[in-house]
Write a protein that holds these residues in place. Sequence first.
Motif, short mmCIF file in Angstrom:
data_model
loop_
_atom_site.label_atom_id
_atom_site.label_comp_id
_atom_site.label_asym_id
_atom_site.label_seq_id
_atom_site.Cartn_x
_atom_site.Cartn_y
_atom_site.Cartn_z
N ILE A 69 0.84 -1.19 0.00
CA ILE A 69 0.00 0.00 0.00
C ILE A 69 0.88 1.24 0.00
O ILE A 69 2.08 1.17 0.24
CB ILE A 69 -0.94 0.04 1.22
N CYS A 70 0.26 2.37 -0.28
CA CYS A 70 0.95 3.66 -0.25
C CYS A 70 0.16 4.59 0.66
O CYS A 70 -1.06 4.75 0.50
CB CYS A 70 1.03 4.23 -1.66
N GLU A 71 0.84 5.20 1.62
CA GLU A 71 0.16 6.10 2.56
C GLU A 71 1.04 7.30 2.87
O GLU A 71 2.26 7.23 2.83
CB GLU A 71 -0.15 5.36 3.87
N PHE A 72 0.38 8.42 3.21
CA PHE A 72 1.12 9.56 3.72
C PHE A 72 1.61 9.23 5.13
O PHE A 72 0.90 8.62 5.93
CB PHE A 72 0.23 10.81 3.77
N GLU A 73 2.84 9.63 5.40
CA GLU A 73 3.43 9.36 6.70
C GLU A 73 4.21 10.59 7.16
O GLU A 73 4.92 11.23 6.38
CB GLU A 73 4.38 8.17 6.60
N LYS A 74 4.08 10.94 8.42
CA LYS A 74 4.87 12.04 8.97
C LYS A 74 6.31 11.59 9.16
O LYS A 74 6.57 10.51 9.66
CB LYS A 74 4.28 12.52 10.29
N ILE A 75 7.22 12.47 8.73
CA ILE A 75 8.65 12.18 8.81
C ILE A 75 9.34 13.32 9.53
O ILE A 75 9.05 14.50 9.24
CB ILE A 75 9.25 12.03 7.39
N GLY A 76 10.22 13.01 10.44
CA GLY A 76 10.98 14.06 11.11
C GLY A 76 11.82 14.84 10.12
O GLY A 76 12.39 14.26 9.19
N ARG A 77 11.89 16.14 10.30
CA ARG A 77 12.64 16.97 9.34
C ARG A 77 14.08 16.53 9.23
O ARG A 77 14.69 16.62 8.15
CB ARG A 77 12.58 18.45 9.78
N ASN A 78 14.66 16.01 10.30
CA ASN A 78 16.05 15.57 10.26
C ASN A 78 16.25 14.34 9.38
O ASN A 78 17.36 14.06 8.92
CB ASN A 78 16.56 15.27 11.67
N ASN A 79 15.18 13.58 9.17
CA ASN A 79 15.29 12.35 8.38
C ASN A 79 14.75 12.50 6.96
O ASN A 79 15.04 11.68 6.09
CB ASN A 79 14.52 11.21 9.08
N ALA A 80 13.96 13.52 6.72
CA ALA A 80 13.33 13.68 5.41
C ALA A 80 14.38 13.95 4.34
O ALA A 80 15.26 14.80 4.52
CB ALA A 80 12.32 14.83 5.44
#
Length: 319
Positions: A69-80
């Motif tokens: 599946i494909c979903e929106f996920e929150k990512i920490g700015r340091n890891n994006a």
Amino acid sequence: MEIRPNGDQKGRFYEAIKQKFNKCLCPNMDCEKPAIRAHSVQKATALSFIEEAQHVYGLKMTLKGAEPICEFEKIGRNNASTFTGFCSQHDTELFRPIDTKPLNLKDEEQLFLIAYRSVTRELHAVFEGAAKLQHVHETNVKMGLVKADAPSISAFAPVQALHKAWLTWRYRSDHYDKNLLKGRFKEIAHSIFTISGRLPVVASSSFFPTVENPRDNKKPRIALNMIPVSANETAFIFSYPKAQSADARKFMAPVMLKNGEDRLLALSTFALDTIENFFLRPSHVDSWSAEKRASIQKAYFSTVKDGAFLAPKPEYMLF
């Protein structure tokens, strides 16, 4: 009959996606120092204009039960947007002109280096993809699922992926490395526009072919960077070899020949069709209806899984 992964297969899948490639991909490809995690989209500038509570949204492919599946996920700015593509020394030296100075859309060296970082991020991605597939094959051999010296899908997949990586490296070498080492920044051309007076919501760094599964490098590959430059302005930079300008501009025409909201919808569709390394402001995504969010996730998944070609629809608007 459809084959669904059991627990052991799922475990091998997750083990495979953990495989990392961290060789320094400097222009001469001769550096032996370990690569560091660096941002393809600049954290201190571009991401800072769309992050909220130190997070951004990205689209992520994963397994839900037995189904991808494909979903929106929150990512920490340091890891994006991070990738291990350069050692500390090369990352610092190569990109000093864009990491230490404000963006100048007329500075040919800056524009070249922005594209170069996108190209190398994709080169790293295809090398890492090949490493993951090789890990799967080696695991299959160890478990007795395939023979090491016999033809199999798991044996062919990493070879095919390495060929893709080789083509990507050759393209970078021919059009970017040689010009970088000689300071010929004008050999990469750029089509640029900005939007002002609205809150930045998207940032990206990507590089993609203009034909499906290219077998040679005669057709252009394009770098697209969407860079928030202030609290109310975003720059959009398409980069391509000057020698391939005619074909590149034809490919970009659905975006570049439009204006206003029509251009932004065309760009949104273009982005969902061609790129995967992009990030969005969390509150902007959260403001969408469940139907719009699901539509974008489904559209993005269709391009990744089936190579679907998207026609513009209002619900695809990212801006």
